[in-house]
Design an enzyme around this catalytic site. Structure first.
Site, PDB file in Angstrom:
ATOM      1  CG  ASP A  10     -23.400  12.375  52.623  1.00  0.00           C
ATOM      2  OD1 ASP A  10     -22.568  11.922  53.436  1.00  0.00           O
ATOM      3  OD2 ASP A  10     -23.110  13.286  51.822  1.00  0.00           O
ATOM      4  CB  SER A  11     -22.786  15.505  55.864  1.00  0.00           C
ATOM      5  OG  SER A  11     -21.842  15.146  54.874  1.00  0.00           O
ATOM      6  CB  CYS A  73     -22.189  10.480  56.031  1.00  0.00           C
ATOM      7  SG  CYS A  73     -21.050  11.658  56.736  1.00  0.00           S
ATOM      8  CD  GLU A 152     -19.182  19.755  48.999  1.00  0.00           C
ATOM      9  OE1 GLU A 152     -19.573  20.863  49.364  1.00  0.00           O
ATOM     10  OE2 GLU A 152     -19.603  18.679  49.493  1.00  0.00           O
ATOM     11  CB  CYS A 184     -14.161  10.852  52.531  1.00  0.00           C
ATOM     12  SG  CYS A 184     -15.072  12.398  52.340  1.00  0.00           S
ATOM     13  CG  HIS A 186     -16.835  14.766  48.892  1.00  0.00           C
ATOM     14  ND1 HIS A 186     -17.756  14.369  49.845  1.00  0.00           N
ATOM     15  CD2 HIS A 186     -17.222  16.012  48.496  1.00  0.00           C
ATOM     16  CE1 HIS A 186     -18.649  15.350  50.025  1.00  0.00           C
ATOM     17  NE2 HIS A 186     -18.343  16.338  49.225  1.00  0.00           N
TER      18      HIS A 186
HETATM   19  N1  DGL Z   1     -19.882  12.913  53.785  1.00  0.00           N
HETATM   20  C1  DGL Z   1     -18.696  13.180  54.560  1.00  0.00           C
HETATM   21  C2  DGL Z   1     -17.940  11.849  54.767  1.00  0.00           C
HETATM   22  O1  DGL Z   1     -18.083  10.909  54.022  1.00  0.00           O
HETATM   23  C3  DGL Z   1     -17.813  14.209  53.906  1.00  0.00           C
HETATM   24  C4  DGL Z   1     -18.374  15.612  53.945  1.00  0.00           C
HETATM   25  C5  DGL Z   1     -18.507  16.144  55.366  1.00  0.00           C
HETATM   26  O2  DGL Z   1     -17.495  16.451  56.015  1.00  0.00           O
HETATM   27  O3  DGL Z   1     -19.635  16.247  55.802  1.00  0.00           O
HETATM   28  O4  DGL Z   1     -17.195  11.747  55.705  1.00  0.00           O
END
Ligand code: DGL
Length: 266
Positions: A10-11, A73, A152, A184, A186
């Protein structure tokens, strides 16, 4: 090979919502997680950049001898996965197709909403997958870029987030959707708030949950589940300092992250 870990990238910290599901649905599996915390967020970056980062993340996981890779992600799944999937000799599962499939199963009005980062929404990845499943589905999308920083900052139960969420979600509500994809990593943490605004009649689809279901089916089908001989291991790699990942990670995972390691070179 069966005892090799499942690789997840993931990012940043958000992909731990997928790890949480992996632990719930596949408790015997070993997991190697890679969170690109030095380069987060991906959701505001361009397609070539997200493709480059995703390739580097996959190459890192391959060095850890993973048996399968899950792109947790949504942004990387939307923008990078279609062009890189075929170039690796390992199954790579993203979150878009499983989320879209579940939404299509749940929707009776065939009016489906999708929320995600700006990059995910701009890519139209969910929209294309939903239309592929059923061209009659009407898709309504909304980028919600402020949700990630609110989560976050652990501002989940604060009034400003509720105000922002209303601005994002009320137009979708007016479209009379009966299903909403939380596109997403989050957003599963905002389920209660989104449910409150959208009302009880709108189904919320958690892509993380659906992805792990699909991944589990794949491992069963191919006879590649890990045989339990000892307790499963989980290792978390990050590209920036460990402390904030460690603390924030707890709220995503619902439990402590035991082994967090920092890597500098992806
Ligand atoms: N993990 C990213 C997503 O699911 C969200 C956070 C980001 O923008 O990197 O799209």
């Amino acid at each position: 090979m069966n005892n090799c870990p499942i690789g997840v990238f993931d990012s940043g910290v958000g992909g731990l919502t997928v790890v949480k599901e992996l632990i719930r649905q596949l408790p015997n599996e070993n997991i190697v997680y890679f969170g690109d915390t030095a380069r987060v967020p991906y959701g505001v970056k361009s397609k070539p950049t997200i493709i480059r980062f995703s390739i580097e993340n996959i190459l890192f996981l391959l060095k850890k001898k993973v048996k399968l890779i899950c792109v947790a992600c949504n942004t990387a799944s939307s923008l990078a996965l279609p062009s890189i999937k075929g170039h690796f000799n390992i199954p790579i599962v993203g979150v878009i197709a499983p989320g879209a499939r579940r939404a299509s199963q749940l929707s009776s009005s065939r009016r489906i909403g999708v929320i995600g980062t700006s990059a995910t929404i701009k890519s139209r990845a969910y929209e294309k997958e939903l239309k592929r499943l059923d061209p009659k589905i009407k898709v309504f999308t909304q980028a919600c870029p402020l949700f990630v920083p609110f989560v976050e900052e652990a501002w989940i139960n604060k009034k400003p987030l509720e105000d922002v969420a209303k601005i994002y979600l009320e137009p979708l509500k007016k479209k009379k959707i009966d299903t909403l994809i939380l596109g997403c990593t989050h957003y599963p943490l905002l389920k209660n708030l989104i449910n409150k605004i959208m009302g009880p009649k709108v189904n919320l689809v958690d892509s993380a949950k659906e992805t792990v279901k699909q991944l589990k089916d794949l491992l069963i089908r191919e006879g590649r589940l890990r045989k339990k001989t000892s307790r499963s291991k989980k290792v978390f790699y990050v590209t920036d300092e460990k402390t904030s990942f460690y603390y924030l990670g707890k709220s995503f995972l619902g439990s402590d992250l035991i082994k967090v390691k920092r890597v500098n070179n992806v």
